[in-house]
Design an enzyme around this catalytic site. Structure first.
Site: not given
Ligand code: AMP
Length: 117
Positions: A34, A104
């Site tokens: 993440d 995810h």
């Molecule tokens: P959610 O809030 O459950 O939709 O989680 C989405 C997650 O994706 C968050 O914890 C973000 O920090 C993570 N995230 C967003 N963009 C990226 C990226 N480009 N690479 C890795 N993690 C990401």
């Protein structure tokens, strides 16, 4: 039913348009760190398929992908050395805090992991 947006950030990661720090991958899943970790270890596992959330995935993904996904989660956990020490979260819907509408699983642990990468 929510509509899958092919331009969400995880779709772009799967297409190789945005870089990621890969932990594990196979034909069914990609697991990567993440970008904004909220635990010592914070990894996301996503299926290679267009599903908006866990409900969409459970209802609509073929069983081969569902089995492959959970196997990929286990392989990721093994690779991180977290077999008996991790938490999973699957935010579902904007109201829950889901910000990326590609299914995810968050894998989180506050213990140090045992393998180097
Ligand atoms: P959610 O809030 O459950 O939709 O989680 C989405 C997650 O994706 C968050 O914890 C973000 O920090 C993570 N995230 C967003 N963009 C990226 C990226 N480009 N690479 C890795 N993690 C990401």
């Amino acid at each position: 039913m929510s509509v899958y947006d092919k331009n969400n950030v995880f779709a772009k990661i799967l297409r190789g348009e945005i870089p990621n720090k890969t932990v594990y991958e196979d034909e069914f899943v990609l697991a990567f760190y993440d970008v904004s970790p909220r635990a010592k270890v914070h990894v996301l596992v996503i299926p290679r398929g267009e599903y908006t959330d866990i409900y969409d995935f459970a209802q609509n993904a073929p069983l081969t992908l569902q089995t492959g996904f959970w196997n990929g989660v286990c392989n990721t956990v093994e690779k991180l050395g977290l077999r008996n020490n991790f938490r999973t979260i699957a935010n579902t819907g904007r109201g829950s805090g889901q910000s990326v509408m590609h299914f995810h699983i968050h894998i989180m642990s506050d213990e140090r992991f045992t393998e180097d990468f």
